[in-house]
Design a protein around this motif. Structure first.
Motif, PDB file in Angstrom:
ATOM      1  N   ASP A 268       0.825  -1.208   0.000  1.00  0.00           N
ATOM      2  CA  ASP A 268       0.000   0.000   0.000  1.00  0.00           C
ATOM      3  C   ASP A 268       0.861   1.261   0.000  1.00  0.00           C
TER       4      ASP A 268
ATOM      5  N   ALA B 207      -9.426  10.452  -4.865  1.00  0.00           N
ATOM      6  CA  ALA B 207      -9.989   9.132  -4.592  1.00  0.00           C
ATOM      7  C   ALA B 207      -9.705   8.171  -5.747  1.00  0.00           C
ATOM      8  N   ALA B 208      -9.682   8.697  -6.971  1.00  0.00           N
ATOM      9  CA  ALA B 208      -9.448   7.857  -8.144  1.00  0.00           C
ATOM     10  C   ALA B 208      -8.039   7.279  -8.171  1.00  0.00           C
TER      11      ALA B 208
ATOM     12  N   ARG C 267       2.438   1.756  -3.430  1.00  0.00           N
ATOM     13  CA  ARG C 267       1.432   2.246  -4.372  1.00  0.00           C
ATOM     14  C   ARG C 267       1.162   3.733  -4.146  1.00  0.00           C
ATOM     15  N   TRP C 268       1.040   4.124  -2.882  1.00  0.00           N
ATOM     16  CA  TRP C 268       0.853   5.546  -2.549  1.00  0.00           C
ATOM     17  C   TRP C 268       2.042   6.377  -3.031  1.00  0.00           C
TER      18      TRP C 268
ATOM     19  N   ASP D  55      -6.715   5.749  -5.811  1.00  0.00           N
ATOM     20  CA  ASP D  55      -6.823   4.488  -5.068  1.00  0.00           C
ATOM     21  C   ASP D  55      -5.556   4.226  -4.255  1.00  0.00           C
TER      22      ASP D  55
ATOM     23  N   ARG E 113       1.940   6.413  -7.048  1.00  0.00           N
ATOM     24  CA  ARG E 113       0.801   7.085  -7.670  1.00  0.00           C
ATOM     25  C   ARG E 113       0.615   8.525  -7.218  1.00  0.00           C
TER      26      ARG E 113
ATOM     27  N   ARG F 138      -5.420  -1.047   2.741  1.00  0.00           N
ATOM     28  CA  ARG F 138      -6.159  -2.301   2.602  1.00  0.00           C
ATOM     29  C   ARG F 138      -6.000  -3.185   3.823  1.00  0.00           C
TER      30      ARG F 138
END
Length: 210
Positions: free
Chosen positions: A26, A191-192, A29-30, A194, A33, A198
């Protein structure tokens, strides 16, 4: 994520490993992105590409456990070669869910750096999923500039910060640029991406008071 062999009985160790993997995934990914993808920090891409970021998941459930993990990671970063480990992200999915508690904890973190005689060598920055600037609404998208999937302590080398500032002399302008970018992106745009958590531990954690 790790998988157990067919027919194997899940163990606490396996469950812990799975949680750690999810938290780290996570965070990566953060980073890719949001932080790098939106260029919120122009210095992040280089250390990410060179694999100089060390990810650590704390199993702490309170401030005492987290400060012990922080001390260990400060020692490890100070002793590590900068070429192999430039910075450390210490995530705490099991505590510090409350942002105000986390904000108070940062004072303890700074005191620890000084007590370890690491002042001027290392410093501790932070991210929190519920970060909120003063005088802003909770849902103000600008707060996302300092939000990460989990309560996170960012251990930095002062030398690396100095080099980054030399390479980007108008570093103080980054904050304003980021706020403007996120306001243009909007809550739906954020929000898109993501980039939320999790890990079930984060959702079920109790308040993280000291």
């Amino acid at each position: 994520m790790s998988e157990s062999p067919a027919g194997a009985v899940p163990t606490a160790a396996n469950a812990c490993t799975s949680v750690h993997q999810t938290v780290i995934e996570d965070m990566v990914r953060w980073l890719e992105r949001a932080v790098i993808g939106l260029n919120l920090c122009p210095f992040a891409k280089a250390v990410h590409v060179k694999e100089q970021i060390h990810y650590v998941v704390s199993d702490a459930t309170d401030a005492r456990g987290l400060i012990e993990d922080l001390q260990r990671e400060l020692e490890a970063l100070a002793e590590a070669s900068p070429e192999r480990r430039d910075t450390t992200l210490l995530m705490a999915p099991g505590c510090m869910e409350d942002f105000l508690d986390f904000n108070d904890f940062l004072g303890l973190a700074d005191d620890l750096v000084e007590a370890m005689d690491l002042g001027g060598i290392l410093q501790v920055a932070s991210f929190h999923p519920r970060f909120q600037f003063a005088d802003t609404a909770v849902d103000d998208v600008g707060n996302a500039t300092n939000r990460a999937p989990y309560p996170t302590l960012h251990l930095l080398r002062e030398e690396s910060i100095d080099r980054a500032v030399e390479a980007f002399p108008e570093a103080e302008a980054i904050f304003e640029k980021n706020i403007e970018m996120l306001e243009e992106l909007g809550a739906e745009g954020w929000a898109a991406l993501d980039v939320g958590p999790r890990c079930p531990v984060a959702h079920g954690a109790a308040g993280g008071g000291a």
